[in-house]
Design a protein around this motif. Structure first.
Motif, PDB file in Angstrom:
ATOM      1  N   TRP A 174       0.839  -1.212   0.000  1.00  0.00           N
ATOM      2  CA  TRP A 174       0.000   0.000   0.000  1.00  0.00           C
ATOM      3  C   TRP A 174       0.867   1.252   0.000  1.00  0.00           C
ATOM      4  O   TRP A 174       0.610   2.204  -0.750  1.00  0.00           O
ATOM      5  CB  TRP A 174      -0.912  -0.004   1.222  1.00  0.00           C
ATOM      6  N   ALA A 175       1.914   1.259   0.842  1.00  0.00           N
ATOM      7  CA  ALA A 175       2.789   2.429   0.931  1.00  0.00           C
ATOM      8  C   ALA A 175       3.474   2.690  -0.402  1.00  0.00           C
ATOM      9  O   ALA A 175       3.615   3.850  -0.837  1.00  0.00           O
ATOM     10  CB  ALA A 175       3.827   2.230   2.033  1.00  0.00           C
ATOM     11  N   LEU A 176       3.917   1.627  -1.065  1.00  0.00           N
ATOM     12  CA  LEU A 176       4.559   1.785  -2.370  1.00  0.00           C
ATOM     13  C   LEU A 176       3.565   2.289  -3.414  1.00  0.00           C
ATOM     14  O   LEU A 176       3.928   3.058  -4.307  1.00  0.00           O
ATOM     15  CB  LEU A 176       5.157   0.449  -2.819  1.00  0.00           C
ATOM     16  N   PHE A 177       2.301   1.857  -3.287  1.00  0.00           N
ATOM     17  CA  PHE A 177       1.271   2.282  -4.234  1.00  0.00           C
ATOM     18  C   PHE A 177       0.993   3.775  -4.108  1.00  0.00           C
ATOM     19  O   PHE A 177       0.955   4.510  -5.110  1.00  0.00           O
ATOM     20  CB  PHE A 177      -0.008   1.482  -4.001  1.00  0.00           C
ATOM     21  N   ILE A 198       8.820   1.994   6.289  1.00  0.00           N
ATOM     22  CA  ILE A 198       8.298   2.286   4.944  1.00  0.00           C
ATOM     23  C   ILE A 198       6.822   2.654   5.010  1.00  0.00           C
ATOM     24  O   ILE A 198       6.368   3.612   4.377  1.00  0.00           O
ATOM     25  CB  ILE A 198       8.521   1.080   4.009  1.00  0.00           C
ATOM     26  N   THR A 199       6.054   1.882   5.795  1.00  0.00           N
ATOM     27  CA  THR A 199       4.621   2.155   5.910  1.00  0.00           C
ATOM     28  C   THR A 199       4.375   3.521   6.537  1.00  0.00           C
ATOM     29  O   THR A 199       3.513   4.292   6.075  1.00  0.00           O
ATOM     30  CB  THR A 199       3.929   1.063   6.745  1.00  0.00           C
ATOM     31  N   THR A 200       5.116   3.847   7.600  1.00  0.00           N
ATOM     32  CA  THR A 200       4.950   5.142   8.256  1.00  0.00           C
ATOM     33  C   THR A 200       5.321   6.280   7.312  1.00  0.00           C
ATOM     34  O   THR A 200       4.658   7.332   7.290  1.00  0.00           O
ATOM     35  CB  THR A 200       5.814   5.216   9.534  1.00  0.00           C
ATOM     36  N   ARG A 246       0.709  13.266   7.477  1.00  0.00           N
ATOM     37  CA  ARG A 246       1.312  13.160   8.812  1.00  0.00           C
ATOM     38  C   ARG A 246       1.723  11.705   9.055  1.00  0.00           C
ATOM     39  O   ARG A 246       1.128  10.791   8.483  1.00  0.00           O
ATOM     40  CB  ARG A 246       0.327  13.601   9.904  1.00  0.00           C
ATOM     41  N   PRO A 247       2.739  11.483   9.895  1.00  0.00           N
ATOM     42  CA  PRO A 247       3.144  10.106  10.181  1.00  0.00           C
ATOM     43  C   PRO A 247       2.158   9.421  11.133  1.00  0.00           C
ATOM     44  O   PRO A 247       1.792   9.980  12.168  1.00  0.00           O
ATOM     45  CB  PRO A 247       4.522  10.276  10.845  1.00  0.00           C
ATOM     46  N   ILE A 248       1.700   8.236  10.760  1.00  0.00           N
ATOM     47  CA  ILE A 248       0.810   7.443  11.618  1.00  0.00           C
ATOM     48  C   ILE A 248       1.514   6.126  11.922  1.00  0.00           C
ATOM     49  O   ILE A 248       1.680   5.284  11.039  1.00  0.00           O
ATOM     50  CB  ILE A 248      -0.539   7.163  10.925  1.00  0.00           C
ATOM     51  N   TRP A 249       1.970   5.976  13.155  1.00  0.00           N
ATOM     52  CA  TRP A 249       2.689   4.745  13.501  1.00  0.00           C
ATOM     53  C   TRP A 249       1.861   3.813  14.387  1.00  0.00           C
ATOM     54  O   TRP A 249       2.333   2.761  14.772  1.00  0.00           O
ATOM     55  CB  TRP A 249       4.035   5.066  14.149  1.00  0.00           C
ATOM     56  N   ASP A 250       0.634   4.194  14.715  1.00  0.00           N
ATOM     57  CA  ASP A 250      -0.285   3.307  15.437  1.00  0.00           C
ATOM     58  C   ASP A 250      -1.018   2.456  14.397  1.00  0.00           C
ATOM     59  O   ASP A 250      -1.815   2.976  13.615  1.00  0.00           O
ATOM     60  CB  ASP A 250      -1.284   4.133  16.239  1.00  0.00           C
ATOM     61  N   PRO A 251      -0.757   1.122  14.351  1.00  0.00           N
ATOM     62  CA  PRO A 251      -1.355   0.297  13.294  1.00  0.00           C
ATOM     63  C   PRO A 251      -2.875   0.248  13.342  1.00  0.00           C
ATOM     64  O   PRO A 251      -3.527   0.168  12.298  1.00  0.00           O
ATOM     65  CB  PRO A 251      -0.730  -1.086  13.530  1.00  0.00           C
ATOM     66  N   VAL A 252      -3.470   0.295  14.536  1.00  0.00           N
ATOM     67  CA  VAL A 252      -4.929   0.282  14.642  1.00  0.00           C
ATOM     68  C   VAL A 252      -5.506   1.555  14.038  1.00  0.00           C
ATOM     69  O   VAL A 252      -6.486   1.527  13.273  1.00  0.00           O
ATOM     70  CB  VAL A 252      -5.389   0.121  16.109  1.00  0.00           C
ATOM     71  N   GLU A 253      -4.896   2.695  14.347  1.00  0.00           N
ATOM     72  CA  GLU A 253      -5.353   3.967  13.774  1.00  0.00           C
ATOM     73  C   GLU A 253      -5.196   3.967  12.258  1.00  0.00           C
ATOM     74  O   GLU A 253      -6.063   4.457  11.526  1.00  0.00           O
ATOM     75  CB  GLU A 253      -4.559   5.131  14.369  1.00  0.00           C
TER      76      GLU A 253
END
Length: 490
Positions: free
Chosen positions: A205-208, A284-286, A295-302
Motif C-alpha cells: 500500500w505504501a509503495l502504491f 516504509i509504511t509510516t 502526517r506520520p501514523i505509527w499506530d497500526p490500529v489507527e
C-alpha cells in the motif's frame, strides 16, 4: 527430595524448596526446539504493536528512512550479542533463569533480581494486552451496531465496550498459557509468520500511494547531524530496553534447544533478521502515511481505521490480536511464570503461575493511564534500567568466574557451591546496587542527565566490572571446586 541423576548413579537429595519439575533441567530427549522454533518464537515476539510503533515513531521524530534503519540495526546487533551470551548456559544445562541466577546471587538473594524481572514483565504484559484489546474493540465496533455507544457505561474507569474487550483478551492469554510451553511453541510456529503477511500488505500500500520506493527514501531528515547523533543513543537504548527482561530470561527458552547451534542460528535469523525486516516494513509504511495523510501514523490500529474499509479493519485487527497474544505470552508470561514457580516450587506449576501473572497484571489498570503514560513509562524505564546490572553480573559469573562451568547439583542444594553466606552472595548485591546507581544517576543528577541515554549499557558494564572485581579473590577456588566435583561425577 531424592532425585536419581541417571540409572546407575547415586541419588541426589535436592531441597524441595529449590526444586520441582518446572525448575529441573530439561531432559535431553525433551530438548527438541530446533532453529525453526527459535526463529518463529522471535518472529512472534518482535512482530508486535509496540515494536511497530517504536520503529515507526523514529520517522515521527524526524529521522530519515536511512537514519531510522541504522538505529534499528545497531539496537538489534546489541540485542543478539546479549541474547547469545545469556542463552548459552540455558542450552548447556537445560535450566531457566531463576535457577541460573542462583550461581551468582545465592539461592536466597536470587529472589531480588527474579522479583524485579517479574514485576517489569507483568507490567509490560498489561501494556501489550491493553493495546491488543483495543484491536478487539475496533473489530466489534465495525461489526456490531451500537457497540461504540457502550462506552457511556463506566466499568472500573473504562467504557463497557472496552471492559468486554479487555476481559476477552485476558481470557485468551490464560487459555493459551494453560497448555504450557508446548502449546506456545506450536502457536508461535504460525503466529509469527502471519504478521509478515500483514506487514507486506501495508508495504505494498505504501509503495502504491508513493509510486515506488523513490519518494519514501528521498524524504530528507528533519534533524541536523548534531540533533540526530544526540537522539541516536537515546533511541538505541530505548529499543534495547524493550527487551531488557528477555535478555535475562532467554535461558527459559534456550533450555529446550536441541543444540547450541539450533539456538544460535534460530535466534540470529529470528531476532536481528526478522526484527530488522519488520522495522523496515514499519518505517516504509509510516513514511507512506506522510504522503497519503500528510502526517506520520505509527499506530497500526489507527492506520487500519484510516482506510475506512470494514473488511480491511477486521482482517488487520485480527492479525494484530494474534500478534499481541504471541509476543505477550512469550515475552511477558513465560518469565514471571518461572519466577513465581521459583518462589513457591512446592505449590505452583508453570501453568498455574502463568495464569496468576495474567491476573496480577490487571492491578496495573493500564486503561486508566495508557493515553497519558509519559510519567509511568519514565518510572518503568528506570526500573527496567535496573535489569542492566543483573545481566552484567550473569555475564561475568558464567564467562569469567565459572569459566562456563556450573555445578548442576548445587543449583538445587541449600548447602552447595552457591550457598555463600546462608544463601546470600553479598558481592552480587553490592554489584547490583552500584550498577543500578551508575545506570540511573542521570535521572537524578541534572548535571549528568546525558548519561541516562546510556542507562542500560552503563548498568551492564558496571555490573560486569564491579562483580568481577569483588569476586576476584574467590574465582580460583570456585573453579577448582567446580572442576573437582565434575571430575568425580564423570
Amino acid at each position: 527430595m531424592a532425585i536419581p541423576k541417571h540409572a546407575n548413579e547415586q541419588v541426589v537429595n535436592y531441597d524441595a524448596g529449590l526444586y520441582n519439575s518446572d525448575l529441573a533441567p530439561v531432559k535431553k530427549e525433551k530438548r527438541n526446539w530446533t532453529w525453526l522454533n527459535f526463529t518463529t518464537v522471535w518472529m512472534g515476539m518482535v512482530h508486535n504493536i509496540v515494536a511497530y510503533e517504536s520503529a515507526g515513531s523514529l520517522i515521527g521524530m524526524g529521522m530519515s528512512v536511512w537514519q531510522a534503519l541504522l538505529t534499528v540495526i545497531v539496537a538489534n546487533i546489541v540485542l543478539i550479542i546479549a541474547m547469545w551470551l545469556n542463552g548459552t548456559a540455558g542450552a548447556k544445562y537445560g535450566t531457566p533463569f531463576p535457577v541460573l541466577i542462583r550461581a551468582s546471587f545465592g539461592h536466597k538473594a536470587a529472589h531480588i533480581p527474579v522479583l524485579l524481572r517479574a514485576f517489569v514483565a507483568i507490567f509490560w504484559f498489561a501494556v501489550q494486552a491493553y493495546a491488543g484489546s483495543k484491536a478487539i474493540d475496533a473489530i466489534f465496533g465495525a461489526l456490531i451496531p451500537g457497540w461504540n455507544s457502550l462506552s457511556s457505561i463506566n466499568i472500573l474507569g473504562m467504557g463497557l465496550n472496552s471492559a468486554i474487550a479487555v476481559t476477552l483478551f485476558w481470557l485468551l492469554h490464560a487459555w493459551i498459557t494453560s497448555h504450557g510451553m508446548e502449546r506456545l511453541k506450536f502457536f508461535e510456529l504460525w503466529a509469527g509468520p502471519l504478521v509478515i503477511v500483514l506487514g507486506l500488505c501495508l508495504v505494498v500500500w505504501a509503495l502504491f500511494v508513493s509510486h515506488g520506493f523513490g519518494p519514501l527514501f528521498a524524504e530528507h531528515s528533519k534533524l541536523t547531524n548534531a540533533e540526530f547523533w544526540g537522539l541516536f543513543p537515546v533511541s538505541v537504548t530505548g529499543l534495547v530496553g524493550i527487551w531488557a527482561t528477555l535478555v535475562l530470561n532467554i535461558p527459559d527458552f534456550t533450555r529446550f534447544a536441541r543444540s547450541q547451534k539450533d539456538q544460535s542460528i534460530g535466534q540470529f535469523i529470528g531476532l536481528p533478521g526478522t526484527a530488522i525486516l519488520f522495522a523496515i516494513m514499519s518505517i516504509i509504511t509510516t513514511s507512506g502515511t506522510i504522503i497519503a495523510f500528510g502526517r506520520p501514523i505509527w499506530d497500526p490500529v489507527e492506520l487500519l481505521q484510516q482506510f475506512g474499509n470494514p473488511f480491511i479493519l477486521v482482517l488487520g485487527a485480527a492479525t494484530l490480536i494474534i500478534v499481541t497474544l504471541s509476543v505477550n505470552i512469550a515475552a511477558n508470561v513465560v518469565s514471571p511464570a518461572y519466577d513465581l514457580v521459583n518462589l513457591f516450587p512446592k505449590k505452583l506449576t508453570f501453568t498455574k503461575a502463568g495464569v496468576i501473572a495474567i491476573v496480577l497484571s490487571l492491578f496495573f489498570a493500564p486503561w486508566l493511564w495508557f493515553d497519558n503514560s509519559d510519567t509511568i513509562f519514565s518510572i518503568m524505564g528506570a526500573v527496567g534500567g535496573a535489569l542492566g546490572p543483573v545481566a552484567g553480573i550473569m555475564f561475568a559469573d558464567f564467562y569469567l568466574v565459572r569459566r562456563q562451568n556450573y555445578d548442576l547439583d548445587s543449583f538445587y542444594l541449600t548447602q552447595g557451591q552457591y550457598t555463600y553466606k546462608d544463601g546470600w552472595n553479598l558481592n552480587a548485591l553490592y554489584a547490583m546496587a552500584i550498577g543500578t546507581v551508575i545506570s540511573l544517576i542521570g535521572l537524578f543528577v541534572p548535571a549528568l542527565s546525558s548519561l541516562y541515554a546510556y542507562s542500560w549499557f552503563l548498568g551492564v558494564i558496571s555490573g560486569f566490572i564491579v562483580y568481577t572485581l569483588l569476586m576476584k579473590n574467590t574465582m580460583s577456588s570456585s573453579v577448582e571446586i567446580n572442576e573437582e566435583r565434575q571430575s568425580v561425577s564423570e
